[in-house]
Design an enzyme around this catalytic site. Sequence first.
Site, mmCIF file in Angstrom:
data_model
loop_
_atom_site.group_PDB
_atom_site.id
_atom_site.type_symbol
_atom_site.label_atom_id
_atom_site.label_comp_id
_atom_site.label_asym_id
_atom_site.label_seq_id
_atom_site.Cartn_x
_atom_site.Cartn_y
_atom_site.Cartn_z
ATOM 1 N N SER A 48 0.845 -1.190 0.000
ATOM 2 C CA SER A 48 0.000 0.000 0.000
ATOM 3 C C SER A 48 0.879 1.237 0.000
ATOM 4 C CB SER A 48 -0.922 0.013 1.215
ATOM 5 O OG SER A 48 -0.177 0.411 2.346
ATOM 6 N N LYS A 49 0.217 2.352 -0.235
ATOM 7 C CA LYS A 49 0.923 3.626 -0.370
ATOM 8 C C LYS A 49 1.876 3.880 0.789
ATOM 9 C CE LYS A 49 -1.756 7.025 -2.647
ATOM 10 N NZ LYS A 49 -2.694 8.089 -2.512
ATOM 11 N N ARG A 50 1.410 3.517 1.979
ATOM 12 C CA ARG A 50 2.229 3.787 3.152
ATOM 13 C C ARG A 50 3.553 3.024 3.100
ATOM 14 N NH1 ARG A 50 -0.519 1.631 7.314
ATOM 15 N NH2 ARG A 50 -2.308 1.250 5.994
ATOM 16 N N ARG A 51 3.557 1.947 2.294
ATOM 17 C CA ARG A 51 4.765 1.112 2.262
ATOM 18 C C ARG A 51 5.564 1.329 0.987
ATOM 19 N NH1 ARG A 51 0.600 -1.742 4.364
ATOM 20 N NH2 ARG A 51 0.887 -2.202 6.553
#
Length: 466
Positions: free
Chosen positions: A244-247
């Site tokens: 995901s974006k956070r990663r």
Amino acid sequence: MSKIRTRIAPSPTGFLHLGTARTALYSWAYARHFGGEFVLRIEDTDVARSTQDSVDQILQSMRWLGLDYDEGPIYQMQRLERYKQVLDQLIAEGKAYYCYSTPEELDAVREAKKARGEKALYDGRWRPAPGKTLPPVPEGVKPVIRFCNPPDGDVTWDDLVKGPITISNREIDDLIIARTDGIPTYNFAVVVDDWDMGITHVFRGDEHINNTPWQINIFRALGAPLPQFGHCPVILGDDGQKLSKRRGAVSVTAYEEGGYLPEAMLNYLARLGWSHGDDELFTREQLVSWFDGTHLNKSPAQWDPAKLLWVNGQYIKQADNQRLAALTAQQLAKLGVTLDATAAEQHLPRVCALLKDRCETTVALAQWAARFYADVTPDAAELAQHVTDAVRPAVALLAEKLSSCTWDKASIAAVLKDVLAAHGLKMPQLAMPVRVLVMGTAQTPSLDVVLELCGREKVLARLAKC
Ligand code: GLU
């Protein structure tokens, strides 16, 4: 056998996610392998979240990856008439019905079911049945349309990726297939589209497995032929969670901008979740000739940035210098370094040829190449380490000789040798300080070529700072 037709059906609510790009790639390769057709459909019925900007990004990413489609983009919002026609037909046939339950009522039903330890499914209050009296239609309430899902039995399909899957109809309820504004929901529109568009094979993410029984039941209610389904597992980040974006970067665009080559991305994405023996590097043509829908992994793949970088590096090494130069020039511009036409067309390709063994992206290439065009600031520690009083006279002699020698690699190499002999030095004792002064770093390709490409004027100006 009918012609193989596959599709990718992204929702334009953001960029093209890597997971969607991978299923697009599998759908595309499958169609190409079997001489079939590949369709691009834009699933834009979530009006509040769909944007033109996102459509543009998706189209750009498809283009960049070279996933050419035979039909499309087809927009669901341009097909509302068709959905309405099929909805009307289902209602007329008693296979779908209007439901006037309010959200509050539905919540109450769900809570009550949960409290009894039952699955929180719709209670079927508006579902018509022989001999059943429906509640009076409330005034001012706009109905949704629900599909009469078979109450019993199982839905079974042989998934192209996961093998046989069975889900009981008791696990699922009468799905809402059109909202109060008449716009169909995903599970309904997708079936009408896949049917109308003659889709024979559906590859998609496994988050849709739970939707598939509904879709199969709707296909059957419509008397439409069933496509085959293949659900690809999610891509995991290095923490084992869904990518995901956070990663980190999850959009195709980010990799295009990050200096990756589309063929490397295609190779890496294809391999992530599919294999052909031990082959790690393969061309688009090989992928198409090998990809027949077998050897798709059942379990999730892990996104591995280091491996992607390696794959990209392999492709950079083989890439045509003129092409690399064009891509590197774009990256240089982002660093504020603009080149005139001659430099861009004649000089930069030579710089790329020199550097492509040591740079794994065109961003890295540009960062390196910038040293040939913009001022360099040598690292202070390297300066102190290599540019010592002992070596300054040799550097001065080098500068003097370079100011008048023929400007080519062989003459520069000869000058370097002369200076070494005159000062009784070994090559590294001279080469390191010169590298630091001219390129700002002690780690460079062969010094004679570096100096030649840097150009006499710049070399002398930089050596003068000794
Ligand atoms: N619009 C859906 C998605 O982006 C498509 C799923 C499907 O391929 O059926 O997830």
